[in-house]
Write a protein that holds these residues in place. Sequence first.
Motif, mmCIF file in Angstrom:
data_model
loop_
_atom_site.group_PDB
_atom_site.id
_atom_site.type_symbol
_atom_site.label_atom_id
_atom_site.label_comp_id
_atom_site.label_asym_id
_atom_site.label_seq_id
_atom_site.Cartn_x
_atom_site.Cartn_y
_atom_site.Cartn_z
ATOM 1 N N GLY A 67 0.856 -1.189 0.000
ATOM 2 C CA GLY A 67 0.000 0.000 0.000
ATOM 3 C C GLY A 67 0.885 1.230 0.000
ATOM 4 N N ILE A 68 0.262 2.397 0.044
ATOM 5 C CA ILE A 68 1.028 3.649 0.019
ATOM 6 C C ILE A 68 1.840 3.792 1.311
ATOM 7 N N VAL A 69 3.115 4.138 1.169
ATOM 8 C CA VAL A 69 3.973 4.389 2.336
ATOM 9 C C VAL A 69 4.565 5.782 2.174
ATOM 10 N N ALA A 77 -4.736 0.643 2.072
ATOM 11 C CA ALA A 77 -4.723 -0.797 2.330
ATOM 12 C C ALA A 77 -5.770 -1.442 1.430
ATOM 13 N N ALA A 78 -5.494 -1.438 0.126
ATOM 14 C CA ALA A 78 -6.497 -1.953 -0.811
ATOM 15 C C ALA A 78 -6.748 -3.439 -0.593
ATOM 16 N N ASN A 79 -5.691 -4.186 -0.314
ATOM 17 C CA ASN A 79 -5.854 -5.643 -0.219
ATOM 18 C C ASN A 79 -5.405 -6.219 1.124
ATOM 19 N N VAL A 80 -5.248 -5.352 2.126
ATOM 20 C CA VAL A 80 -4.907 -5.844 3.469
ATOM 21 C C VAL A 80 -5.848 -5.199 4.495
ATOM 22 N N LEU A 104 8.882 0.571 2.605
ATOM 23 C CA LEU A 104 8.514 1.109 1.281
ATOM 24 C C LEU A 104 7.442 0.250 0.646
ATOM 25 N N ASN A 105 6.780 0.800 -0.346
ATOM 26 C CA ASN A 105 5.730 0.082 -1.068
ATOM 27 C C ASN A 105 6.319 -1.158 -1.754
ATOM 28 N N ASP A 106 5.542 -2.241 -1.814
ATOM 29 C CA ASP A 106 6.079 -3.506 -2.366
ATOM 30 C C ASP A 106 6.485 -3.395 -3.840
ATOM 31 N N ALA A 107 5.650 -2.695 -4.651
ATOM 32 C CA ALA A 107 5.992 -2.584 -6.073
ATOM 33 C C ALA A 107 7.186 -1.643 -6.255
ATOM 34 N N ASP A 108 7.283 -0.626 -5.407
ATOM 35 C CA ASP A 108 8.449 0.260 -5.477
ATOM 36 C C ASP A 108 9.724 -0.528 -5.195
ATOM 37 N N LEU A 130 5.505 -3.050 -13.484
ATOM 38 C CA LEU A 130 4.135 -3.332 -13.021
ATOM 39 C C LEU A 130 4.101 -4.749 -12.485
ATOM 40 N N THR A 131 3.504 -4.921 -11.313
ATOM 41 C CA THR A 131 3.407 -6.271 -10.752
ATOM 42 C C THR A 131 1.953 -6.704 -10.800
ATOM 43 N N PHE A 132 1.716 -7.849 -11.385
ATOM 44 C CA PHE A 132 0.345 -8.381 -11.506
ATOM 45 C C PHE A 132 0.173 -9.543 -10.544
ATOM 46 N N THR A 134 -2.569 -10.158 -6.779
ATOM 47 C CA THR A 134 -3.885 -9.866 -6.222
ATOM 48 C C THR A 134 -4.324 -8.487 -6.692
ATOM 49 N N GLY A 135 -3.395 -7.564 -6.686
ATOM 50 C CA GLY A 135 -3.650 -6.219 -7.209
ATOM 51 C C GLY A 135 -2.718 -5.958 -8.388
ATOM 52 N N ILE A 136 -2.591 -4.685 -8.751
ATOM 53 C CA ILE A 136 -1.545 -4.294 -9.698
ATOM 54 C C ILE A 136 -0.710 -3.225 -8.991
ATOM 55 N N GLY A 137 0.583 -3.502 -8.866
ATOM 56 C CA GLY A 137 1.487 -2.526 -8.260
ATOM 57 C C GLY A 137 2.291 -1.852 -9.350
ATOM 58 N N THR A 150 3.363 5.495 -7.021
ATOM 59 C CA THR A 150 2.612 5.905 -8.215
ATOM 60 C C THR A 150 1.215 5.274 -8.263
ATOM 61 N N GLU A 151 1.045 4.076 -7.679
ATOM 62 C CA GLU A 151 -0.298 3.466 -7.546
ATOM 63 C C GLU A 151 -1.073 3.424 -8.861
ATOM 64 N N LEU A 152 -0.403 3.018 -9.927
ATOM 65 C CA LEU A 152 -1.071 3.030 -11.236
ATOM 66 C C LEU A 152 -2.070 1.881 -11.410
ATOM 67 N N ALA A 162 -8.545 -0.350 -12.972
ATOM 68 C CA ALA A 162 -7.522 -1.182 -13.626
ATOM 69 C C ALA A 162 -7.236 -2.482 -12.868
ATOM 70 N N GLU A 163 -6.962 -2.365 -11.568
ATOM 71 C CA GLU A 163 -6.547 -3.575 -10.838
ATOM 72 C C GLU A 163 -7.694 -4.587 -10.688
ATOM 73 N N THR A 164 -8.917 -4.082 -10.599
ATOM 74 C CA THR A 164 -10.060 -4.980 -10.471
ATOM 75 C C THR A 164 -10.323 -5.710 -11.790
HETATM 76 C C1 BGC Z 1 -1.824 -1.408 -3.738
HETATM 77 C C2 BGC Z 1 -0.405 -1.074 -4.095
HETATM 78 C C3 BGC Z 1 0.410 -2.344 -4.191
HETATM 79 C C4 BGC Z 1 -0.241 -3.329 -5.153
HETATM 80 C C5 BGC Z 1 0.490 -4.660 -5.210
HETATM 81 C C6 BGC Z 1 -2.366 -2.379 -4.755
HETATM 82 O O1 BGC Z 1 -3.685 -2.706 -4.433
HETATM 83 O O2 BGC Z 1 -2.620 -0.242 -3.727
HETATM 84 O O3 BGC Z 1 0.160 -0.218 -3.144
HETATM 85 O O4 BGC Z 1 1.702 -2.033 -4.622
HETATM 86 O O5 BGC Z 1 -1.579 -3.574 -4.780
HETATM 87 O O6 BGC Z 1 0.538 -5.259 -3.956
#
Ligand code: BGC
Length: 285
Positions: A67-69, A77-80, A104-108, A130-132, A134-137, A150-152, A162-164
């Motif tokens: 999530g955002i740090v 906390a989109a997925n936690v 720091l953020n996991d995707a960062d 970009l990490t694909f 549960t979500g997209i980081g 960046t939370e794209l 996008a992530e959904t």
């Molecule tokens: C979160 C991001 C995170 C990504 C991958 C997203 O839902 O908002 O912060 O990097 O999931 O875990």
Amino acid sequence: MSVILGIDIGGSGIKGAPVNVSTGQLAGERHRIPTPEGARPDDVVRVVAQLVEHFGLDGPVGVTFPGIVQHGHTLSAANVDKGWIGLDADALFTQATGRDVRLLNDADAAGLAEAKFGAGRGVDGTVLVLTFGTGIGSALVHNGVLVPNTELGHLWLREHHAETWASDRARERDDLNWKQWSKRVSGYLQHLELLFSPDLFIIGGGVSKKAEKWQDHIRLERSRLIPAALQNEAGIVGAALLAAQPAPPAPLVSPALRPARVAGRTEAVPVPVKPSKDKARRKSS
Ligand code: BGC
């Protein structure tokens, strides 16, 4: 050789390993503890402290969070568990482990690691990782420098979050074959291409291990795309890299840290689709 402990907090496991920060290689076995049910802050902090104890390595520790740090605080906390929102998590981890923890953020973290030691090594210009899963980081790295948070994955593409719509979880949920999923991902990436003109896209997360299934189906206009090279280890390596950097000076004026409002649902979001004006016009003519 400088070896620093990196810890990656994921949805199903919390993994740590000592990292040689000059080479990006793991300097010892990885250790994984399943993420406690619900991923509530206290439970996760306890597991991180357990991992620190397991390795018994001196020095700072890098920890990722999904999530955002900002300035050590977890602001989304989109997925936690929502209990993370607004916490001074850096202070909690530091207190529980007795170490100087850098969060720091996991995707960062994955982006830092891929840009320096993985698929983006030696690439000048703009790299978008970009990490694909549960979500997209997302991680935006320009000439080796990261622009954090960046939370794209939370962009909206017409009526789609996008992530959904395009995460690996969405592929499983909607029972898509790889070609169908790649079509969604291509639409998403083409939009990012328009916004950022990246020289290179790096695709990480679980899908990077199965690149042969989707890579040839992705259509881009201008950018190169390659699967991540560090796969499972990118978060751990990136966390250690951050912890190896000198801590930023404390801000002169306390930043106003406010929780971020991000869509956080990975199930299908029912969106009423209004017929576009064009279609409506065509029908009535
Ligand atoms: C979160 C991001 C995170 C990504 C991958 C997203 O839902 O908002 O912060 O990097 O999931 O875990």
